[in-house]
Design a protein around this motif. Structure first.
Motif, PDB file in Angstrom:
ATOM      1  N   GLN A 134       0.840  -1.204   0.000  1.00  0.00           N
ATOM      2  CA  GLN A 134       0.000   0.000   0.000  1.00  0.00           C
ATOM      3  C   GLN A 134       0.874   1.252   0.000  1.00  0.00           C
ATOM      4  N   SER A 135       1.960   1.225   0.773  1.00  0.00           N
ATOM      5  CA  SER A 135       2.851   2.393   0.829  1.00  0.00           C
ATOM      6  C   SER A 135       3.427   2.690  -0.547  1.00  0.00           C
ATOM      7  N   GLN A 136       3.865   1.632  -1.220  1.00  0.00           N
ATOM      8  CA  GLN A 136       4.384   1.834  -2.579  1.00  0.00           C
ATOM      9  C   GLN A 136       3.272   2.356  -3.494  1.00  0.00           C
ATOM     10  N   GLY A 137       2.073   1.830  -3.286  1.00  0.00           N
ATOM     11  CA  GLY A 137       0.919   2.259  -4.091  1.00  0.00           C
ATOM     12  C   GLY A 137       0.621   3.742  -3.904  1.00  0.00           C
ATOM     13  N   ILE A 138       0.736   4.212  -2.667  1.00  0.00           N
ATOM     14  CA  ILE A 138       0.471   5.637  -2.390  1.00  0.00           C
ATOM     15  C   ILE A 138       1.538   6.492  -3.080  1.00  0.00           C
ATOM     16  N   MET A 139       2.797   6.053  -2.987  1.00  0.00           N
ATOM     17  CA  MET A 139       3.869   6.827  -3.628  1.00  0.00           C
ATOM     18  C   MET A 139       3.705   6.804  -5.155  1.00  0.00           C
ATOM     19  N   ASN A 140       3.256   5.669  -5.694  1.00  0.00           N
ATOM     20  CA  ASN A 140       2.972   5.608  -7.146  1.00  0.00           C
ATOM     21  C   ASN A 140       1.923   6.630  -7.529  1.00  0.00           C
ATOM     22  N   LEU A 141       0.893   6.682  -6.716  1.00  0.00           N
ATOM     23  CA  LEU A 141      -0.199   7.613  -7.002  1.00  0.00           C
ATOM     24  C   LEU A 141       0.317   9.057  -6.993  1.00  0.00           C
ATOM     25  N   ILE A 142       1.155   9.366  -6.008  1.00  0.00           N
ATOM     26  CA  ILE A 142       1.689  10.741  -5.927  1.00  0.00           C
ATOM     27  C   ILE A 142       2.511  11.043  -7.189  1.00  0.00           C
ATOM     28  N   GLU A 143       3.278  10.055  -7.623  1.00  0.00           N
ATOM     29  CA  GLU A 143       4.095  10.266  -8.829  1.00  0.00           C
ATOM     30  C   GLU A 143       3.210  10.422 -10.071  1.00  0.00           C
ATOM     31  N   GLU A 144       2.225   9.551 -10.170  1.00  0.00           N
ATOM     32  CA  GLU A 144       1.361   9.571 -11.360  1.00  0.00           C
ATOM     33  C   GLU A 144       0.434  10.795 -11.398  1.00  0.00           C
ATOM     34  N   ARG A 145       0.060  11.253 -10.235  1.00  0.00           N
ATOM     35  CA  ARG A 145      -0.847  12.407 -10.171  1.00  0.00           C
ATOM     36  C   ARG A 145      -0.117  13.634  -9.627  1.00  0.00           C
ATOM     37  N   TRP A 146       1.112  13.770 -10.050  1.00  0.00           N
ATOM     38  CA  TRP A 146       1.997  14.847  -9.614  1.00  0.00           C
ATOM     39  C   TRP A 146       1.351  16.226  -9.773  1.00  0.00           C
ATOM     40  N   ASP A 147       0.756  16.467 -10.919  1.00  0.00           N
ATOM     41  CA  ASP A 147       0.157  17.783 -11.180  1.00  0.00           C
ATOM     42  C   ASP A 147      -0.947  18.116 -10.188  1.00  0.00           C
ATOM     43  N   ASN A 148      -1.704  17.086  -9.815  1.00  0.00           N
ATOM     44  CA  ASN A 148      -2.808  17.314  -8.883  1.00  0.00           C
ATOM     45  C   ASN A 148      -2.334  17.470  -7.440  1.00  0.00           C
ATOM     46  N   LEU A 149      -1.342  16.666  -7.060  1.00  0.00           N
ATOM     47  CA  LEU A 149      -0.986  16.599  -5.635  1.00  0.00           C
ATOM     48  C   LEU A 149       0.226  17.453  -5.267  1.00  0.00           C
ATOM     49  N   ILE A 150       1.116  17.648  -6.230  1.00  0.00           N
ATOM     50  CA  ILE A 150       2.312  18.467  -5.961  1.00  0.00           C
ATOM     51  C   ILE A 150       2.203  19.781  -6.741  1.00  0.00           C
ATOM     52  N   GLY A 151       1.998  19.691  -8.008  1.00  0.00           N
ATOM     53  CA  GLY A 151       1.808  20.886  -8.835  1.00  0.00           C
ATOM     54  C   GLY A 151       2.956  21.860  -8.708  1.00  0.00           C
ATOM     55  N   ASP A 152       2.621  23.138  -8.486  1.00  0.00           N
ATOM     56  CA  ASP A 152       3.656  24.163  -8.375  1.00  0.00           C
ATOM     57  C   ASP A 152       4.071  24.429  -6.938  1.00  0.00           C
ATOM     58  N   MET A 153       3.466  23.748  -6.009  1.00  0.00           N
ATOM     59  CA  MET A 153       3.894  23.871  -4.605  1.00  0.00           C
ATOM     60  C   MET A 153       3.476  22.624  -3.821  1.00  0.00           C
ATOM     61  N   PRO A 154       4.441  21.872  -3.336  1.00  0.00           N
ATOM     62  CA  PRO A 154       4.090  20.698  -2.525  1.00  0.00           C
ATOM     63  C   PRO A 154       3.555  21.136  -1.162  1.00  0.00           C
ATOM     64  N   MET A 155       2.494  20.603  -0.714  1.00  0.00           N
ATOM     65  CA  MET A 155       1.703  19.576  -1.296  1.00  0.00           C
ATOM     66  C   MET A 155       0.252  19.836  -0.936  1.00  0.00           C
ATOM     67  N   LYS A 156      -0.668  19.344  -1.757  1.00  0.00           N
ATOM     68  CA  LYS A 156      -2.097  19.546  -1.497  1.00  0.00           C
ATOM     69  C   LYS A 156      -2.463  18.943  -0.149  1.00  0.00           C
ATOM     70  N   ILE A 157      -3.218  19.693   0.627  1.00  0.00           N
ATOM     71  CA  ILE A 157      -3.663  19.159   1.912  1.00  0.00           C
ATOM     72  C   ILE A 157      -4.699  18.057   1.680  1.00  0.00           C
ATOM     73  N   CYS A 158      -5.547  18.274   0.652  1.00  0.00           N
ATOM     74  CA  CYS A 158      -6.471  17.222   0.245  1.00  0.00           C
ATOM     75  C   CYS A 158      -6.838  17.442  -1.219  1.00  0.00           C
TER      76      CYS A 158
END
Ligand code: GLC
Length: 483
Positions: free
Chosen positions: A322-346
């Motif tokens: 699951q931990s790897q899965g969460i990190m995959n998601l963050i990588e794959e959805r970088w624009d949504n979750l990190i974007g121009d400033m890390p990191m989205k609270i939700c």
């Protein structure tokens, strides 16, 4: 890195340290914490106080740098604020609770500490997370200094015990998770997170693990037994019922409702139509997933909450997959979750009618602002810790590179607005301490992963694993995490 970049990075760090020093609060000549923000341009409200949850970021970086005295003083002084007597009155903090914040006041030349347990806070929210962060800091202090005797003193043992008793007390519900009102954590405003929000559950789990390490067994056998009983149940519950990936979404999509009794599969009676499955179907990567925001009766909050997910990785509440899965998601959805400033609270934000009803039309929490989908640099240290834990340090480095130039230029603001976090938060403070400390901490964790044990945990103790597995086998049957 080019020499020029190194020099710039050093300059930014030096400035961050200077700002962090300025935020230190003294009590009777001793450093005891850091202000939430050192911003002279806005009305202070309560940002001139030491918040327990905010100080966690400062404390960890101070511990790393050997500045252990401030953390020790903080732990001693806050322990004195904790109510020790059982009482059944309303309008008084429960035994064991830790304050949201405190400040030093001076009356007739005499200094006092004035605490706020939520009775002064905007919307009178209850700081459930404070006592959980407090235990985590006590343990971090022990790890950093190797001084386990400090936490073994009777008053500290009592303090831990009272917190654990408060958390494990019998209540009306029988879930292993902790039932809390809305706004009981970093999101300290109405945001539809009453019930069993992930952030609280991750901190609860981590702090129970910390308490178990710190409690002297001979003096606390009953409470240690209660923790040992709760840990595997809590762990299995979260791993099963909060996990969302494409397999799980498929299972939910075909859920039957109205099941009664022991054989029910859809235990919480989640109606598939309440889940935005078309959006999730598009959003979930093939290999990846995350822990849901909240689970309760006919309730599955599918928003992604960063703090809860990252702390679940750091504390090993999530499985390795699951931990790897969460990190995959963050990588794959970088624009949504990190974007121009890390990191989205939700993610995503509540919009339209949902925003109006759930937040109570809160103008600070308009869509893609503040707690409602805003971007919070403090979360960067938890991203860094989770990245170290999962051997995905590159992700943390990328995030730091995104943030570094802007943080200094924007004067260390509290949060950013907009879908990608390009706008400085509408009501954001400048020189927000946990932004500064979070940045320094993220850099230290990436530079030296050996610091992770300050906040991280390894596997559950062996004797508890078998119980956890038993629960997991029953539970994960409906959904296998990504390979
Ligand atoms: C805001 C945040 C809260 C934080 C406080 C002080 O209220 O929502 O999490 O502790 O500011 O920085």
């Amino acid at each position: 890195m080019q020499l020029e970049d190194l020099v710039t990075a050093k300059g930014i760090e030096d400035e961050a340290w200077e700002a962090l020093e300025k935020s230190i609060v003294y009590y009777q000549g001793r450093p005891i914490g850091t202000l939430a923000a050192y911003d002279v341009s806005l009305e202070a409200l309560n940002y001139d106080q030491v918040f327990v949850r905010d100080f966690a970021s400062s404390a960890l970086i101070f511990l790393i740098k050997g500045r252990t005295d401030i953390v020790r003083n903080f732990l001693e002084e806050t322990l004195k604020l904790q109510p020790k007597e059982r009482q059944l009155d309303a309008y008084r903090p429960a035994r064991g609770l830790m304050p949201a914040s405190f400040k030093v006041v001076s009356i007739d030349g005499q200094e006092y500490i004035e605490a706020d347990f939520g009775e002064h806070a905007i919307a009178r929210v209850t700081p459930v997370d404070s006592c959980l962060w407090w235990i985590l800091l006590l343990r971090a202090y022990a790890v950093a200094t190797k001084d386990y005797c400090f936490a073994s003193q009777p008053e500290f043992q009592n303090g831990i015990r009272l917190i654990v008793e408060l958390c494990l007390a019998n209540r009306f519900d029988m879930y292993p998770t902790l039932l809390v009102p809305d706004g009981a954590c970093m999101i300290d405003r109405r945001m539809g997170i009453f019930g069993h929000p992930l952030e609280i559950q991750s901190l609860f789990y981590a702090s129970l693990r910390a308490a178990r390490e710190l409690l002297v067994y001979e003096m606390n056998q009953d409470i240690v037994a209660a923790i040992d009983n709760r840990l595997p149940l809590l762990c299995a519950h979260i791993r099963q019922h909060y996990w969302i990936d494409i397999n799980r979404l498929n299972a939910i999509y075909r859920f039957k409702g109205e099941e009664y009794g022991k054989t029910a599969v859809n235990l919480f009676n989640i109606y598939a139509d309440s889940v935005p499955y078309y959006e999730l179907d598009k959003w979930l990567p093939t290999k990846g997933g995350y822990l849901a925001g909240n689970v309760g009766p006919s309730q599955l909050d599918t928003r992604f909450f960063s703090l809860g997910n990252l702390m679940a990785i750091i504390s090993e509440l999530a499985t390795e997959e699951q931990s790897q899965g969460i990190m995959n998601l963050i990588e794959e959805r970088w624009d949504n979750l990190i974007g121009d400033m890390p990191m989205k609270i939700c993610f995503p934000a509540l919009e339209g009618e949902e925003y109006r009803i759930v937040t109570g039309c809160d103008p600070k929490n308009i869509p893609w602002s503040y707690h409602n989908g805003g971007s919070w640099p403090v979360l960067m240290w938890m991203l860094a810790a989770a990245a170290v834990k999962t051997n995905r340090v590159d992700l943390a480095k990328r995030a730091i590179e995104v943030a570094q130039p802007r943080l200094k230029q924007d004067e260390w603001v509290e949060y950013y607005d907009g879908k990608k976090g390009r706008l400085i938060g509408k009501q954001s403070r400048k020189y927000q301490t946990w932004t500064i400390a979070g940045f320094l901490l993220a850099k230290e964790l990436v530079k030296n992963p050996a610091h992770l044990p300050l906040i991280g945990f390894d596997q559950l103790p062996q004797e508890l694993v078998s119980r956890a597995c038993e629960f997991e086998i029953n539970s994960i049957a409906v959904s296998s995490p990504p390979a």
